[in-house]
Every structure is written in structure tokens, then in C-alpha cells.
Design an enzyme around this catalytic site. Structure first.
Site, mmCIF file in Angstrom:
data_model
loop_
_atom_site.group_PDB
_atom_site.id
_atom_site.type_symbol
_atom_site.label_atom_id
_atom_site.label_comp_id
_atom_site.label_asym_id
_atom_site.label_seq_id
_atom_site.Cartn_x
_atom_site.Cartn_y
_atom_site.Cartn_z
ATOM 1 N N GLU A 199 0.816 -1.204 0.000
ATOM 2 C CA GLU A 199 0.000 0.000 0.000
ATOM 3 C C GLU A 199 0.853 1.258 0.000
ATOM 4 O OE1 GLU A 199 -3.690 -2.117 2.440
ATOM 5 O OE2 GLU A 199 -2.348 -0.761 3.503
ATOM 6 N N SER A 249 12.422 5.945 14.474
ATOM 7 C CA SER A 249 11.344 5.406 15.307
ATOM 8 C C SER A 249 11.894 5.121 16.706
ATOM 9 C CB SER A 249 10.805 4.112 14.687
ATOM 10 O OG SER A 249 10.230 4.370 13.432
ATOM 11 N N VAL A 250 11.453 5.901 17.675
ATOM 12 C CA VAL A 250 11.957 5.775 19.048
ATOM 13 C C VAL A 250 10.907 5.109 19.934
ATOM 14 C CG1 VAL A 250 12.746 7.045 21.088
ATOM 15 C CG2 VAL A 250 13.545 7.698 18.808
ATOM 16 N N HIS A 251 9.798 5.804 20.183
ATOM 17 C CA HIS A 251 8.601 5.251 20.842
ATOM 18 C C HIS A 251 8.757 4.891 22.316
ATOM 19 C CE1 HIS A 251 7.222 5.342 16.805
ATOM 20 N NE2 HIS A 251 7.815 4.226 16.421
ATOM 21 N N GLY A 281 7.205 -1.883 5.464
ATOM 22 C CA GLY A 281 8.593 -2.316 5.405
ATOM 23 C C GLY A 281 9.560 -1.380 6.110
ATOM 24 N N GLU A 282 10.762 -1.884 6.347
ATOM 25 C CA GLU A 282 11.862 -1.128 6.945
ATOM 26 C C GLU A 282 12.841 -0.751 5.826
ATOM 27 O OE1 GLU A 282 14.802 0.725 8.394
ATOM 28 O OE2 GLU A 282 13.105 0.359 9.737
ATOM 29 N N CYS A 290 7.592 -5.182 15.114
ATOM 30 C CA CYS A 290 7.146 -4.230 16.136
ATOM 31 C C CYS A 290 5.728 -4.582 16.594
ATOM 32 C CB CYS A 290 7.182 -2.807 15.579
ATOM 33 S SG CYS A 290 8.848 -2.238 15.154
ATOM 34 N N HIS A 335 -3.284 4.125 16.588
ATOM 35 C CA HIS A 335 -4.555 3.716 16.006
ATOM 36 C C HIS A 335 -4.739 2.225 16.254
ATOM 37 C CE1 HIS A 335 -4.991 7.645 14.218
ATOM 38 N NE2 HIS A 335 -3.727 7.557 13.856
ATOM 39 N N CYS A 395 2.480 -2.670 15.059
ATOM 40 C CA CYS A 395 2.400 -2.422 13.616
ATOM 41 C C CYS A 395 1.716 -3.568 12.881
ATOM 42 C CB CYS A 395 3.811 -2.209 13.064
ATOM 43 S SG CYS A 395 3.861 -1.923 11.287
ATOM 44 N N SER A 419 12.091 6.988 6.965
ATOM 45 C CA SER A 419 11.846 6.584 8.347
ATOM 46 C C SER A 419 12.474 5.223 8.597
ATOM 47 C CB SER A 419 10.343 6.520 8.608
ATOM 48 O OG SER A 419 10.076 6.069 9.925
#
Length: 344
Positions: A95, A214-216, A160-161, A119, A290, A122, A192
Site C-alpha cells: 500500500e 522510530s523511538v517510541h 517495510g523497513e 514491532c 490507532h 504495527c 523513516s
């Protein structure tokens, strides 16, 4: 030979197009002619490359095709966001998300079908890894949506990464930014990543694109519980690498921080995050979570996010709350899942 069995020209860099030209008995300058047809004129068929001789086009067509493919399906949000579905790899489609916002028109592109990173929050990671996209697959997302000509920004924040498919991502960036390609400024592109260190260093050294990390979570144990890659690529090591680069002028560094109620959203967490980022020229994007199926995670409420943002700003860390887009069509952060050929 059918087009499905031919090699796609879309996504090729000028060096690769020069190899194709030599293979087909064309002069070296034919590579730039092909690039102009592919990326500027955006033709759909090799036979449309009319400044190549008929013989050259016939030879080229035996093994190669333009390789463009329109989206298979789309879904439009009430806020104008559009999610597009493209052929992917290994039976899993991918997508891309178009996000209009006043004078900006951003496309969020995918770099893999699925993801290896696992993750917890995700949807893409839940579906497992089905294969890397080629540079052509990535560029096709840019060229084949109806809004292609109006795009102002590209973000590699889809499925994807990107650092797990770096060669293809770098080739796509080369096509996007080179004068023979789309001739975009690198400042219009953001990549990202969770921070695969060797690959991240290469991205930083070989491009001038913006970077989002991406820390989070502000501590290693909490981050590892959400992102298993923390064990292999500790955030402190990633941040140490980033401190060796200048993010004060042409290039921007963003820190992505999804907020979960009761997990990482207290003022104590804000203070820990500020300490972690001290001295690093960056801005923090606070992101609403979300909901995804079968997850015990839930988003922080608005007042908590506002207090968290304000505390970071008080501590000298620029922070903003990202506006959520496309949630009603499952196009928001962390929700992209593609569609298996076996799905109904």
C-alpha cells in the site's frame, strides 16, 4: 516474451540504463534518452521512445519493458487521504498513501511487502516478511497514482523497513533526485527507520534526505518490549551515530514517538526522552496510536499528549502532535497491512 517475463526499465539509474544501452547495441547517450522517456515524459511503452531507432526499440523490447502498473484498488478517506493498493511480492500486495494538506501533497511509499522487524504495534509487521520491493516497484508507486504530477513530498514510511532493503531505496532516491530523473530536491524526501546502524550510516553518507527515527520509548527495556530490534540496534547507539551528522541546515532529523496510555506517556517519560535527546538537533513528532486487532495497546488521551508535548518544549526539545490522517480507511501510522491474494 510477455511483459510479465521482461525486465522493468522503471527504477533503473543512469548507470544501469547505460548497461542496457550497450547490451542492445545503442550509443551511450541513449541511456539519457531512455531516462527522459521514463521519468520526464512518463511513457508506458518502449515503442513510445520515438527518438530511438525502430531497430533499437525492437531490440530493447525483446528483454525489457517500461514496467509501469496502475494501482489495483484505492480507498478514499473523508479527509482526502487516499490509500492505493499495488502488486507486491510473495502473494502479499503493498500500500501507498496519498496525503493532501493545504499546499503539500505527500505520498507515503512502501519499500517491502511485509516487514521483518516485528514491532508489537504495527499491522505490517504482523503479516511477516514476503519480499523486498525493487527500485522500480517503489518508483512505480510515485509515477502511477493519479495525483503523481502534483506531489510535493515523498516519505518512506509505508510498509517495510527501508534500511532492510537499502540498495533498492538508494536507487529509488537516485531516480527521484537526479537531474536525469525526477530532479527533486532531497529536502522533499524523508526516510523513516528503526535504525539499522550500518545501513543508516550509508544512507546518511550517500544522500541528503531527511531522516525520521522510530523511538517510541525513552528506555531500552520498554523499547525492546515494543520493538525487538532494540536488542540488535540499541537506540543509544543509533543516537550516538546521529550525533556525528549536521541536522541544523539542509537536512532535518525527526524523532517518531507513538503514545500509549499508561505505557510511555507520563511527564517522567517526557523528561527521560528529553535527557536522551539532549544536544541532538531534532524535532519530536508525537503520534496517536490507532487501534489494531487483538492488541492491548491504546492511545493516550489528548490532554496527556498536550502535557507531554508542552513538557518537552519546556525542556528545550521541539515537539509537535502529528495530525492523524486516513484512520477511517486504515491508512494511518502503523495500520498498513496490504492484501494477500488469498484474502477475500
Amino acid at each position: 516474451m510477455t511483459d510479465d517475463a521482461k525486465i522493468s526499465l522503471t527504477g533503473m539509474t543512469i548507470d544501469r540504463l547505460q548497461e542496457v544501452a550497450a547490451e542492445c547495441g545503442m550509443p551511450r547517450f541513449a541511456a539519457r534518452q531512455m531516462a527522459d522517456w521514463l521519468y520526464v515524459k512518463r511513457i508506458a511503452d518502449v515503442d513510445d521512445m520515438t527518438n530511438l531507432s525502430k531497430k533499437a526499440r525492437e531490440t530493447l523490447s525483446r528483454r525489457y519493458c517500461v514496467g509501469r502498473a496502475a494501482p489495483k484498488a484505492s480507498a478514499r478517506s473523508v479527509d482526502g487521504t487516499v490509500k492505493y493498493l499495488f502488486d507486491g511480492k510473495g502473494g502479499r500486495d503493498v500500500e501507498a498513501v496519498y496525503i493532501p494538506d493545504r499546499d503539500r501533497a505527500t505520498l507515503c511509499v512502501s519499500s517491502q511487502a511485509g516487514c521483518r522487524m516485528g514491532c508489537k504495534f504495527c499491522m505490517t509487521g504482523r503479516q511477516g516478511f514476503h519480499g523486498n520491493l525493487t527500485a522500480g516497484d517503489i518508483i512505480n508507486q510515485v509515477l502511477s497514482i493519479p495525483e503523481s504530477e502534483s506531489l510535493t513530498n515523498i516519505v518512506f514510511m509505508g510498509m517495510g523497513e527501508p534500511m532492510d532493503n537499502l540498495d533498492a531505496v538508494l536507487d529509488a532516491i537516485t531516480v527521484l533526485t537526479s537531474p536525469w530523473g525526477l530532479a527533486w530536491s532531497p529536502k522533499r524526501i524523508t526516510v523513516s527507520t528503526i535504525g539499522k546502524i550500518t545501513e543508516l550510516k550509508r544512507l546518511l553518507d550517500e544522500t541528503k534526505v531527511h531522516v525520521a527515527i522510530s523511538v517510541h520509548a525513552p528506555s531500552a527495556p520498554l523499547r525492546e518490549s515494543l520493538m525487538p530490534v532494540e536488542k540488535a540496534y540499541p537506540l543509544k547507539s543509533v543516537l550516538e551515530l546521529l550525533r556525528h551528522y549536521d541536522f541544523s541546515h539542509q537536512r532535518r532529523l525527526s524523532v517518531e514517538y507513538i503514545m500509549w496510555g499508561g505505557l510511555n506517556d507520563t511527564l517522567r517519560h517526557a523528561q527521560s526522552l528529553a535527557r536522551l535527546l539532549k544536544g541532538l538537533d531534532c524535532r519530536v513528532n508525537l503520534i496517536r496510536f490507532h487501534a489494531i486487532p487483538d492488541s492491548d495497546l491504546h492511545t493516550s488521551d489528548d490532554s496527556t499528549m498536550t502535557a507531554f508535548r508542552d513538557r518537552l518544549n519546556e525542556l528545550g526539545i521541539t515537539a509537535t502532535i502529528r495530525t492523524s490522517r486516513g484512520e477511517d480507511i486504515a491508512a494511518a501510522c502503523g495500520m498498513l497491512a496490504g492484501k494477500s491474494k488469498n484474502d477475500s
